[in-house]
Scaffold this motif. Sequence first.
Motif, PDB file in Angstrom:
ATOM      1  N   TYR B  87      48.839  37.752  33.491  1.00 43.89           N
ATOM      2  CA  TYR B  87      47.553  38.032  34.202  1.00 43.89           C
ATOM      3  C   TYR B  87      47.513  36.643  35.038  1.00 43.89           C
ATOM      4  CZ  TYR B  87      46.580  42.060  31.560  1.00 43.89           C
ATOM      5  OH  TYR B  87      46.827  43.459  30.980  1.00 43.89           O
ATOM      6  N   LEU B  88      47.303  36.810  36.374  1.00 44.20           N
ATOM      7  CA  LEU B  88      47.441  35.742  37.051  1.00 44.20           C
ATOM      8  C   LEU B  88      45.919  35.364  37.659  1.00 44.20           C
ATOM      9  CD1 LEU B  88      50.463  36.561  39.384  1.00 44.20           C
ATOM     10  CD2 LEU B  88      50.201  34.618  37.807  1.00 44.20           C
ATOM     11  N   CYS B  89      45.660  34.361  37.955  1.00 40.97           N
ATOM     12  CA  CYS B  89      44.500  33.994  38.606  1.00 40.97           C
ATOM     13  C   CYS B  89      44.638  33.249  39.942  1.00 40.97           C
ATOM     14  CB  CYS B  89      43.653  33.101  37.487  1.00 40.97           C
ATOM     15  SG  CYS B  89      42.185  32.421  38.100  1.00 40.97           S
ATOM     16  N   ALA B  90      43.719  33.379  40.968  1.00 36.73           N
ATOM     17  CA  ALA B  90      44.128  32.956  42.172  1.00 36.73           C
ATOM     18  C   ALA B  90      42.663  32.319  42.844  1.00 36.73           C
ATOM     19  CB  ALA B  90      45.003  33.664  43.015  1.00 36.73           C
ATOM     20  N   ALA B  91      42.718  31.449  43.526  1.00 34.19           N
ATOM     21  CA  ALA B  91      41.551  30.813  44.656  1.00 34.19           C
ATOM     22  C   ALA B  91      42.111  30.563  45.837  1.00 34.19           C
ATOM     23  CB  ALA B  91      40.743  30.144  43.678  1.00 34.19           C
ATOM     24  N   PRO B  92      41.335  30.742  46.893  1.00 32.17           N
ATOM     25  CA  PRO B  92      41.870  30.102  48.142  1.00 32.17           C
ATOM     26  C   PRO B  92      41.357  28.698  48.242  1.00 32.17           C
ATOM     27  CG  PRO B  92      40.140  31.337  48.588  1.00 32.17           C
ATOM     28  CD  PRO B  92      40.218  31.556  47.081  1.00 32.17           C
ATOM     29  N   PRO B  93      42.222  27.579  49.037  1.00 31.67           N
ATOM     30  CA  PRO B  93      41.837  26.246  49.139  1.00 31.67           C
ATOM     31  C   PRO B  93      40.771  26.269  50.304  1.00 31.67           C
ATOM     32  CG  PRO B  93      43.973  26.456  50.104  1.00 31.67           C
ATOM     33  CD  PRO B  93      43.686  27.925  49.501  1.00 31.67           C
ATOM     34  N   SER B  94      39.955  25.252  50.570  1.00 30.61           N
ATOM     35  CA  SER B  94      39.133  24.867  51.386  1.00 30.61           C
ATOM     36  C   SER B  94      39.575  25.430  52.828  1.00 30.61           C
ATOM     37  CB  SER B  94      38.501  23.691  51.356  1.00 30.61           C
ATOM     38  OG  SER B  94      39.447  22.698  51.652  1.00 30.61           O
ATOM     39  N   TRP B  95      40.921  24.978  53.227  1.00 29.77           N
ATOM     40  CA  TRP B  95      41.191  24.881  54.736  1.00 29.77           C
ATOM     41  C   TRP B  95      41.940  26.071  55.061  1.00 29.77           C
ATOM     42  CZ3 TRP B  95      46.080  25.290  53.587  1.00 29.77           C
ATOM     43  CH2 TRP B  95      46.672  24.676  52.390  1.00 29.77           C
ATOM     44  N   GLY B  96      42.161  26.957  54.271  1.00 29.06           N
ATOM     45  CA  GLY B  96      43.190  28.076  54.690  1.00 29.06           C
ATOM     46  C   GLY B  96      42.677  29.430  54.129  1.00 29.06           C
ATOM     47  N   GLN B  97      43.622  30.342  54.129  1.00 29.81           N
ATOM     48  CA  GLN B  97      43.345  31.755  54.034  1.00 29.81           C
ATOM     49  C   GLN B  97      44.334  32.084  52.875  1.00 29.81           C
ATOM     50  OE1 GLN B  97      41.239  34.118  54.814  1.00 29.81           O
ATOM     51  NE2 GLN B  97      40.178  32.363  56.022  1.00 29.81           N
ATOM     52  N   ASN B  98      45.239  31.296  52.480  1.00 30.95           N
ATOM     53  CA  ASN B  98      46.261  31.613  51.389  1.00 30.95           C
ATOM     54  C   ASN B  98      45.210  31.330  50.044  1.00 30.95           C
ATOM     55  OD1 ASN B  98      47.167  29.107  49.724  1.00 30.95           O
ATOM     56  ND2 ASN B  98      47.160  28.385  52.031  1.00 30.95           N
ATOM     57  N   PHE B  99      46.127  31.796  49.127  1.00 33.15           N
ATOM     58  CA  PHE B  99      45.725  31.749  47.852  1.00 33.15           C
ATOM     59  C   PHE B  99      46.480  30.910  46.635  1.00 33.15           C
ATOM     60  CE2 PHE B  99      41.893  34.579  47.805  1.00 33.15           C
ATOM     61  CZ  PHE B  99      42.395  35.190  48.918  1.00 33.15           C
ATOM     62  N   VAL B 100      46.079  29.814  46.043  1.00 33.66           N
ATOM     63  CA  VAL B 100      46.525  29.223  45.152  1.00 33.66           C
ATOM     64  C   VAL B 100      46.524  30.037  43.876  1.00 33.66           C
ATOM     65  CG1 VAL B 100      46.759  26.969  43.846  1.00 33.66           C
ATOM     66  CG2 VAL B 100      46.107  26.975  46.158  1.00 33.66           C
ATOM     67  N   PHE B 101      47.885  30.121  43.337  1.00 30.60           N
ATOM     68  CA  PHE B 101      47.809  31.146  41.911  1.00 30.60           C
ATOM     69  C   PHE B 101      47.783  29.996  40.824  1.00 30.60           C
ATOM     70  CE2 PHE B 101      48.271  35.331  42.798  1.00 30.60           C
ATOM     71  CZ  PHE B 101      48.221  35.427  44.163  1.00 30.60           C
ATOM     72  N   GLY B 102      47.467  30.355  39.806  1.00 34.51           N
ATOM     73  CA  GLY B 102      47.609  29.715  38.241  1.00 34.51           C
ATOM     74  C   GLY B 102      49.006  30.141  37.887  1.00 34.51           C
ATOM     75  N   PRO B 103      49.399  29.395  36.783  1.00 37.69           N
ATOM     76  CA  PRO B 103      51.033  29.802  36.408  1.00 37.69           C
ATOM     77  C   PRO B 103      50.874  31.039  35.577  1.00 37.69           C
ATOM     78  CG  PRO B 103      49.772  28.401  34.724  1.00 37.69           C
ATOM     79  CD  PRO B 103      48.820  28.454  36.125  1.00 37.69           C
ATOM     80  N   GLY B 104      49.524  31.815  35.045  1.00 40.63           N
ATOM     81  CA  GLY B 104      49.600  32.892  34.276  1.00 40.63           C
ATOM     82  C   GLY B 104      49.698  32.976  33.131  1.00 40.63           C
ATOM     83  N   THR B 105      48.898  33.748  32.511  1.00 42.70           N
ATOM     84  CA  THR B 105      48.853  33.958  30.933  1.00 42.70           C
ATOM     85  C   THR B 105      49.906  35.338  30.718  1.00 42.70           C
ATOM     86  OG1 THR B 105      46.634  33.099  30.639  1.00 42.70           O
ATOM     87  CG2 THR B 105      47.699  34.633  28.904  1.00 42.70           C
ATOM     88  N   ARG B 106      50.843  35.015  29.837  1.00 46.26           N
ATOM     89  CA  ARG B 106      51.668  36.284  29.471  1.00 46.26           C
ATOM     90  C   ARG B 106      51.079  36.860  28.208  1.00 46.26           C
ATOM     91  NH1 ARG B 106      56.485  38.155  30.662  1.00 46.26           N
ATOM     92  NH2 ARG B 106      57.098  36.698  31.972  1.00 46.26           N
ATOM     93  N   LEU B 107      50.473  38.027  28.285  1.00 46.58           N
ATOM     94  CA  LEU B 107      50.037  38.859  27.092  1.00 46.58           C
ATOM     95  C   LEU B 107      50.805  39.875  26.651  1.00 46.58           C
ATOM     96  CD1 LEU B 107      47.589  39.362  25.491  1.00 46.58           C
ATOM     97  CD2 LEU B 107      46.830  41.100  27.130  1.00 46.58           C
ATOM     98  N   SER B 108      51.298  39.586  25.306  1.00 48.60           N
ATOM     99  CA  SER B 108      51.970  40.773  24.494  1.00 48.60           C
ATOM    100  C   SER B 108      51.204  41.349  23.729  1.00 48.60           C
ATOM    101  CB  SER B 108      53.356  40.043  23.982  1.00 48.60           C
ATOM    102  OG  SER B 108      54.120  39.439  25.012  1.00 48.60           O
ATOM    103  N   VAL B 109      50.928  42.844  23.722  1.00 50.70           N
ATOM    104  CA  VAL B 109      50.323  43.580  22.924  1.00 50.70           C
ATOM    105  C   VAL B 109      51.256  44.280  21.858  1.00 50.70           C
ATOM    106  CG1 VAL B 109      48.593  45.226  22.407  1.00 50.70           C
ATOM    107  CG2 VAL B 109      48.526  43.730  24.405  1.00 50.70           C
ATOM    108  N   LEU B 110      51.317  43.988  20.670  1.00 48.13           N
ATOM    109  CA  LEU B 110      52.471  44.779  19.792  1.00 48.13           C
ATOM    110  C   LEU B 110      51.809  45.810  19.006  1.00 48.13           C
ATOM    111  CD1 LEU B 110      53.631  41.517  17.937  1.00 48.13           C
ATOM    112  CD2 LEU B 110      54.213  42.559  19.897  1.00 48.13           C
ATOM    113  N   PRO B 111      52.405  46.920  18.984  1.00 51.21           N
ATOM    114  CA  PRO B 111      51.611  48.346  18.437  1.00 51.21           C
ATOM    115  C   PRO B 111      51.342  48.093  16.818  1.00 51.21           C
ATOM    116  CG  PRO B 111      54.082  48.462  18.462  1.00 51.21           C
ATOM    117  CD  PRO B 111      53.622  47.092  19.139  1.00 51.21           C
TER     118      PRO B 111
END
Lengths: 118, 111
Positions: B87-111
């Motif tokens: 699961y990735l989270c992202a936000a655009p910086p002030s000066w541009g239209q691109n998005f800065v992404f976080g490193p992500g959270t790896r979720l594993s759901v076991l049965p």
Amino acid sequence: GAGVSQTPSNKVTEKGKYVELRCDPISGHTALYWYRQSLGQGPEFLIYFQGTGAADDSGLPNDRFFAVRPEGSVSTLKIQRTERGDSAVYLCASSFNGRTGRGTGELFFGEGSRLTVL
Amino acid sequence: EDKVVQSPLSLVVHEGDTVTLNCSYEVTNFRSLLWYKQEKKAPTFLFMLTSSGIEKKSGRLSSILDKKELFSILNITATQTGDSAVYLCAAPPSWGQNFVFGPGTRLSVLP
């Protein structure tokens, strides 16, 4: 097609070679983005196009990397003299940015091109 | 420097558990924060948050933004094995239209 299409899906090359990665965005999307993702990390911004022009190329790591979008649709990311550290998944995304250039916020990603430099 | 931080980086739960994923950001002239789910290669869009305190909900997933404390959370209730992803989270910086992404959270759901 309906989604963002990237080719090739996998590319294995030797150190020092030249590679091209292609992205075909969703029809009508004016903005196109290239990201690079290494294992276990989030996507890293490379370059953003608004129409034909590169609006922001501040993420390109060095002058070996170059990208074009000559007709405002398909884009090609070009990497010269590849190095082992270039190995990653290269993701392309597109979005619709309105007349003001401000986007809706949602990026539509392709499946990526996995580059392996031996 | 604009940055997005996520925690935890990895999480293992069992089906039926509820999880909370965290995203904090330092982005000048904040406009929006986005959540994406990445199962194999292509991240897919989940939510875009622009206003503080307003929960967005889609099925078992919900998200909320706190612009004062500069963070967002993503909640998943009654987790299923199909929720396993990064699961990735992202936000655009002030000066541009691109998005800065976080490193992500790896979720594993076991049965």
